[in-house]
Design a protein around this motif. Structure first.
Motif, mmCIF file in Angstrom:
data_model
loop_
_atom_site.group_PDB
_atom_site.id
_atom_site.type_symbol
_atom_site.label_atom_id
_atom_site.label_comp_id
_atom_site.label_asym_id
_atom_site.label_seq_id
_atom_site.Cartn_x
_atom_site.Cartn_y
_atom_site.Cartn_z
ATOM 1 N N VAL A 248 -55.149 -37.653 41.503
ATOM 2 C CA VAL A 248 -55.433 -37.671 42.915
ATOM 3 C C VAL A 248 -54.833 -36.423 43.569
ATOM 4 C CG1 VAL A 248 -55.199 -38.922 45.036
ATOM 5 C CG2 VAL A 248 -55.437 -40.173 42.805
ATOM 6 N N MET A 249 -55.623 -35.690 44.296
ATOM 7 C CA MET A 249 -55.056 -34.360 44.902
ATOM 8 C C MET A 249 -55.622 -34.417 46.265
ATOM 9 S SD MET A 249 -55.244 -30.459 43.745
ATOM 10 C CE MET A 249 -54.875 -30.612 42.213
ATOM 11 N N HIS A 250 -54.393 -34.034 47.177
ATOM 12 C CA HIS A 250 -54.458 -33.856 48.608
ATOM 13 C C HIS A 250 -54.311 -32.421 48.946
ATOM 14 C CE1 HIS A 250 -53.369 -38.196 48.311
ATOM 15 N NE2 HIS A 250 -54.044 -38.352 49.656
ATOM 16 N N ARG A 251 -55.433 -31.768 49.966
ATOM 17 C CA ARG A 251 -55.050 -30.646 50.393
ATOM 18 C C ARG A 251 -56.184 -30.113 51.375
ATOM 19 N NH1 ARG A 251 -56.349 -25.954 46.756
ATOM 20 N NH2 ARG A 251 -56.207 -25.009 48.542
ATOM 21 N N LYS A 252 -55.914 -28.973 51.958
ATOM 22 C CA LYS A 252 -57.341 -28.626 52.887
ATOM 23 C C LYS A 252 -58.226 -27.815 51.560
ATOM 24 C CE LYS A 252 -54.416 -27.938 56.837
ATOM 25 N NZ LYS A 252 -53.787 -27.049 57.588
ATOM 26 N N ALA A 253 -59.517 -28.290 52.161
ATOM 27 C CA ALA A 253 -60.629 -27.864 51.118
ATOM 28 C C ALA A 253 -60.712 -26.164 51.304
ATOM 29 C CB ALA A 253 -61.898 -28.123 51.518
ATOM 30 N N PRO A 254 -60.444 -25.673 49.996
ATOM 31 C CA PRO A 254 -60.278 -24.019 49.748
ATOM 32 C C PRO A 254 -61.649 -23.417 49.974
ATOM 33 C CG PRO A 254 -60.353 -25.172 47.766
ATOM 34 C CD PRO A 254 -60.395 -26.175 48.636
ATOM 35 N N PRO A 255 -61.557 -22.242 50.426
ATOM 36 C CA PRO A 255 -62.864 -21.413 50.658
ATOM 37 C C PRO A 255 -63.499 -20.882 49.147
ATOM 38 C CG PRO A 255 -61.124 -20.212 51.228
ATOM 39 C CD PRO A 255 -60.575 -21.281 50.774
ATOM 40 N N LEU A 256 -63.706 -21.658 48.312
ATOM 41 C CA LEU A 256 -64.119 -21.157 46.969
ATOM 42 C C LEU A 256 -65.671 -21.430 46.924
ATOM 43 C CD1 LEU A 256 -61.521 -22.896 44.790
ATOM 44 C CD2 LEU A 256 -61.792 -20.556 45.177
ATOM 45 N N LEU A 263 -66.835 -27.360 54.807
ATOM 46 C CA LEU A 263 -65.419 -28.285 54.319
ATOM 47 C C LEU A 263 -64.387 -27.290 54.360
ATOM 48 C CD1 LEU A 263 -66.455 -30.330 51.418
ATOM 49 C CD2 LEU A 263 -65.954 -31.449 53.536
ATOM 50 N N HIS A 264 -64.664 -26.119 54.409
ATOM 51 C CA HIS A 264 -63.713 -25.182 54.174
ATOM 52 C C HIS A 264 -62.530 -25.437 55.225
ATOM 53 C CE1 HIS A 264 -66.151 -22.075 52.060
ATOM 54 N NE2 HIS A 264 -65.971 -23.078 51.462
ATOM 55 N N GLU A 308 -64.932 -24.534 31.126
ATOM 56 C CA GLU A 308 -65.167 -24.589 32.500
ATOM 57 C C GLU A 308 -64.348 -25.310 33.387
ATOM 58 O OE1 GLU A 308 -69.370 -24.569 33.617
ATOM 59 O OE2 GLU A 308 -68.862 -25.031 35.434
ATOM 60 N N HIS A 309 -64.099 -26.697 32.915
ATOM 61 C CA HIS A 309 -63.138 -27.586 33.649
ATOM 62 C C HIS A 309 -61.906 -27.031 33.590
ATOM 63 C CE1 HIS A 309 -61.898 -31.039 35.594
ATOM 64 N NE2 HIS A 309 -60.830 -31.465 34.275
ATOM 65 N N GLN A 310 -61.377 -26.725 32.657
ATOM 66 C CA GLN A 310 -60.025 -26.142 32.537
ATOM 67 C C GLN A 310 -59.651 -25.152 33.476
ATOM 68 O OE1 GLN A 310 -58.237 -28.410 30.878
ATOM 69 N NE2 GLN A 310 -57.180 -27.097 29.307
ATOM 70 N N ALA A 311 -60.544 -24.110 33.770
ATOM 71 C CA ALA A 311 -60.292 -22.868 34.632
ATOM 72 C C ALA A 311 -60.655 -23.358 35.873
ATOM 73 C CB ALA A 311 -61.386 -21.937 34.299
ATOM 74 N N MET A 312 -61.109 -24.529 36.532
ATOM 75 C CA MET A 312 -61.431 -24.800 37.629
ATOM 76 C C MET A 312 -60.147 -24.645 38.940
ATOM 77 S SD MET A 312 -62.640 -28.487 39.173
ATOM 78 C CE MET A 312 -60.948 -28.854 39.461
ATOM 79 N N PHE A 313 -58.949 -24.822 38.297
ATOM 80 C CA PHE A 313 -57.826 -24.842 39.182
ATOM 81 C C PHE A 313 -56.975 -23.644 39.227
ATOM 82 C CE2 PHE A 313 -57.770 -29.530 39.181
ATOM 83 C CZ PHE A 313 -57.893 -29.619 40.551
ATOM 84 N N ASP A 314 -57.665 -22.408 38.466
ATOM 85 C CA ASP A 314 -56.970 -21.064 38.309
ATOM 86 C C ASP A 314 -56.860 -20.592 39.832
ATOM 87 O OD1 ASP A 314 -57.066 -21.575 35.599
ATOM 88 O OD2 ASP A 314 -58.190 -20.026 34.933
ATOM 89 N N ALA A 315 -58.189 -20.539 40.454
ATOM 90 C CA ALA A 315 -58.065 -19.928 41.869
ATOM 91 C C ALA A 315 -57.118 -20.362 42.658
ATOM 92 C CB ALA A 315 -59.572 -19.692 42.288
ATOM 93 N N SER A 316 -56.797 -21.726 42.562
ATOM 94 C CA SER A 316 -56.074 -22.518 43.621
ATOM 95 C C SER A 316 -54.566 -22.161 43.584
ATOM 96 C CB SER A 316 -56.274 -23.648 43.548
ATOM 97 O OG SER A 316 -57.707 -24.219 43.876
ATOM 98 N N PHE A 317 -54.139 -21.658 42.074
ATOM 99 C CA PHE A 317 -52.633 -21.450 41.766
ATOM 100 C C PHE A 317 -52.520 -20.108 41.180
ATOM 101 C CE2 PHE A 317 -53.733 -26.108 41.538
ATOM 102 C CZ PHE A 317 -52.594 -26.385 42.554
ATOM 103 N N PRO A 318 -53.059 -18.902 42.235
ATOM 104 C CA PRO A 318 -52.817 -17.505 41.460
ATOM 105 C C PRO A 318 -51.259 -17.183 41.352
ATOM 106 C CG PRO A 318 -53.420 -17.556 44.016
ATOM 107 C CD PRO A 318 -53.548 -19.075 43.373
ATOM 108 N N HIS A 319 -51.199 -15.980 40.686
ATOM 109 C CA HIS A 319 -49.839 -15.253 40.550
ATOM 110 C C HIS A 319 -49.721 -14.918 41.983
ATOM 111 C CE1 HIS A 319 -51.109 -15.260 36.331
ATOM 112 N NE2 HIS A 319 -50.084 -15.157 35.911
ATOM 113 N N SER A 350 -50.161 -25.489 55.290
ATOM 114 C CA SER A 350 -50.766 -24.493 54.581
ATOM 115 C C SER A 350 -52.146 -24.680 53.978
ATOM 116 C CB SER A 350 -49.520 -23.881 53.656
ATOM 117 O OG SER A 350 -50.429 -23.099 52.783
ATOM 118 N N PRO A 351 -53.060 -23.802 54.184
ATOM 119 C CA PRO A 351 -54.100 -23.805 53.440
ATOM 120 C C PRO A 351 -54.093 -23.801 51.938
ATOM 121 C CG PRO A 351 -54.119 -21.736 54.283
ATOM 122 C CD PRO A 351 -52.865 -22.479 54.829
ATOM 123 N N PHE A 352 -52.761 -23.515 51.388
ATOM 124 C CA PHE A 352 -52.560 -23.407 49.900
ATOM 125 C C PHE A 352 -52.040 -24.426 49.344
ATOM 126 C CE2 PHE A 352 -52.578 -18.838 51.599
ATOM 127 C CZ PHE A 352 -53.690 -18.726 51.369
#
Ligand code: FAD
Length: 464
Positions: A248-256, A263-264, A308-319, A350-352
């Motif tokens: 279960v994840m809570h957050r503000k919907a990211p602009p992906l 929803l952003h 593809e599923h494995q990469a889904m959160f890559d953009a949400s937790f960048p370096h 925070s949006p992140f």
């Protein structure tokens, strides 16, 4: 590091040795968490076990750089940045990328610089996988040594539950193999005890069939529905098959790109699913979740390649972003836990900031609590409270938010996953293992690293 020590190491070392002022130093001292800003005196990029042995001997008790702090870096994703240090040696393994799948024996060997996405790329070519984490740019080494949780864990267990052996350089510069048959005490310790016992140069895992297409992705509702959704969810998961792992994840919907523009930035709650069995069966299992109440505002849980599923959160937790964490396990999502989570999630600024509550159980609890060093196999969920900002601005506020939720969960906390700790002191490390396993780990540490050379980690001090 003295010039003599450097020269001696350089004679025995094949990979690049990077010092302050050298090209690549600024980039090389950076790790995933942008809030960490440390200046090592040398980054030693190992090309193989021989380089690791040379680096360990150089900084070891009998070496020319004895006493220098030593950090060990696989993928550089340590939350508190323990894989980089000030004024010390970083033993960097990122050039060690060898991976060899053997489809006949269903095993894979992977060197210590491999990232999760690189491993999946090789194993999924054969429709096989090692259960590991949920972001492809995470290092295999640090994740495995702490335990390793992810989308396949309820079906195939923790990453360590598929580990067959490691090659490891101990504090005296000796390369040992550890497996059920060779140095079994050490093999017990590396399965959860982190980098305390030496530098792993190579891992060997058992492989299992996965996909390559799985039914996976988030099903999303407005955050206002969070408390009701979680009440449904905690009852629903009591008898879902082990093929299914959720968070279960809570957050503000990211602009992906895959999130509709309307929803952003809107506060949302999602159940992220991965069904690692036949897709049609998964659709049947998820029917109740999809229909529990208000229709989802977004449903991205569809058949897709596992990679593809494995990469889904890559953009949400960048370096490079600034990240702060507080984490804990809980037995179950009781009413108080749910109401606390929902109330604090609504205060995210925070949006992140995004925090997962992982569903455990299944194959994880099928292995005995004392069979490996990992602690908390009986927990129902592990909560990874993560406050994130683009940089320093607003970071203090997110940190306070994360601490606030963690403190409010105090009556329900049952333990913590060591890979989700910041630098929180010995008591918290003990909490990750429980008193008996912690004692056993300290004995093992005395045997393999009595001088605590490997101390920049979730440290287990050698028994007196
Ligand atoms: P590093 O920072 O390189 O290393 C961390 C520590 O591991 C080092 O300080 C050292 O003590 C030890 N270490 C690393 N390599 C070696 C080696 N070869 N030999 C001995 N010791 C070594 N964890 C999960 O279980 N599941 C997840 O889904 C998950 N997702 C994550 C997503 C992100 C974006 C991040 C940042 C972390 C995630 N984690 C997850 C936590 C992760 O397991 C830890 O941060 C882990 O330490 C990362 O390993 P690394 O090799 O990248 O880290």
């Amino acid at each position: 590091m003295s010039a003599t020590a450097f020269d001696e190491l350089a004679k025995a070392f094949r990979g690049p040795l990077v010092r302050p002022g050298d090209s690549g130093y600024e980039e090389g001292r950076r790790i995933w968490n942008g809030s960490i800003d440390r200046h090592p005196s040398l980054i030693a990029y190992c090309t193989g076990a021989a380089d690791v042995i040379a680096a360990v001997r150089c900084a070891g008790p009998a070496g020319p750089a004895a006493g220098l702090p030593v950090a060990v870096r696989g993928g550089g994703h340590s939350f508190p940045g323990q894989s980089v240090c000030d004024d010390g040696l970083v033993i960097d393994l990122s050039l060690m990328k060898g991976i060899r799948v053997d489809p006949a024996t269903l095993t894979v060997r992977a060197q210590a610089g491999v990232l999760l996405g690189e491993l999946d790329h090789e194993t999924q070519a054969f429709g096989l996988a090692v259960p590991a984490g949920i972001v492809t740019h995470t290092g295999l080494a640090g994740l495995t040594l702490g335990g390793g949780i992810g989308w396949l864990m309820r079906k195939y267990g923790l990453t360590i539950d598929q580990l067959l052996s490691v090659d490891l350089v101990t504090a005296d510069g000796t390369l040992l193999k550890a497996s059920e048959d060779e140095n079994p005490d050490l093999f017990w310790g590396v399965r959860g005890g982190g980098g305390n016992f030496g530098v792993v140069t190579e891992f060997e895992f058992r492989l299992n069939p996965v996909g390559p297409v799985v039914l996976a992705g988030p099903i999303v509702w407005n955050m206002a529905d969070s408390a009701r959704l979680m009440r449904f969810y905690r009852d629903w998961i009591t008898d879902v098959p082990d093929d299914l792992t959720t968070a279960v994840m809570h957050r503000k919907a990211p602009p992906l790109p895959f999130v509709p523009a309307e929803l952003h930035g809107k506060p949302v709650v999602m159940v992220v699913c991965c069904y690692a069995g036949p897709v049609e069966e998964g659709e049947e299992v998820l029917r109740a979740l999809r229909g529990w109440g208000p229709p989802p505002v977004l449903d991205l849980c569809v058949p897709k390649p596992f990679t593809e599923h494995q990469a889904m959160f890559d953009a949400s937790f960048p370096h490079g972003r600034w990240y702060y964490f507080k984490s804990c396990d809980v037995d179950r999502l009781g009413d108080e836990v749910i109401d606390t989570v929902a109330e604090h999630a609504a205060r995210i600024v925070s949006p992140f900031t995004a925090f997962p509550i992982f569903q455990l159980g299944g194959a994880i609890s099928g292995v005995g609590e004392d069979e490996t060093a990992f602690g908390g196999r009986g927990a129902g969920h592990t909560i990874n409270i993560n406050g994130t900002c683009e940089g320093p601005e607003g970071f203090e506020q997110e940190r306070e938010w994360a601490r606030g939720l963690w403190s409010a969960l105090a009556p329900h906390r049952t333990g913590v996953y060591s890979n989700f700790l910041m630098e929180e002191g010995e008591e918290r490390v003990r909490e990750a293992y429980g008193p008996e396993k912690y004692r056993r780990l300290r004995e093992l540490k005395r045997r393999y690293d009595p001088g605590n050379l490997f101390r920049l980690n979730q440290n287990i001090p050698p028994a007196a």
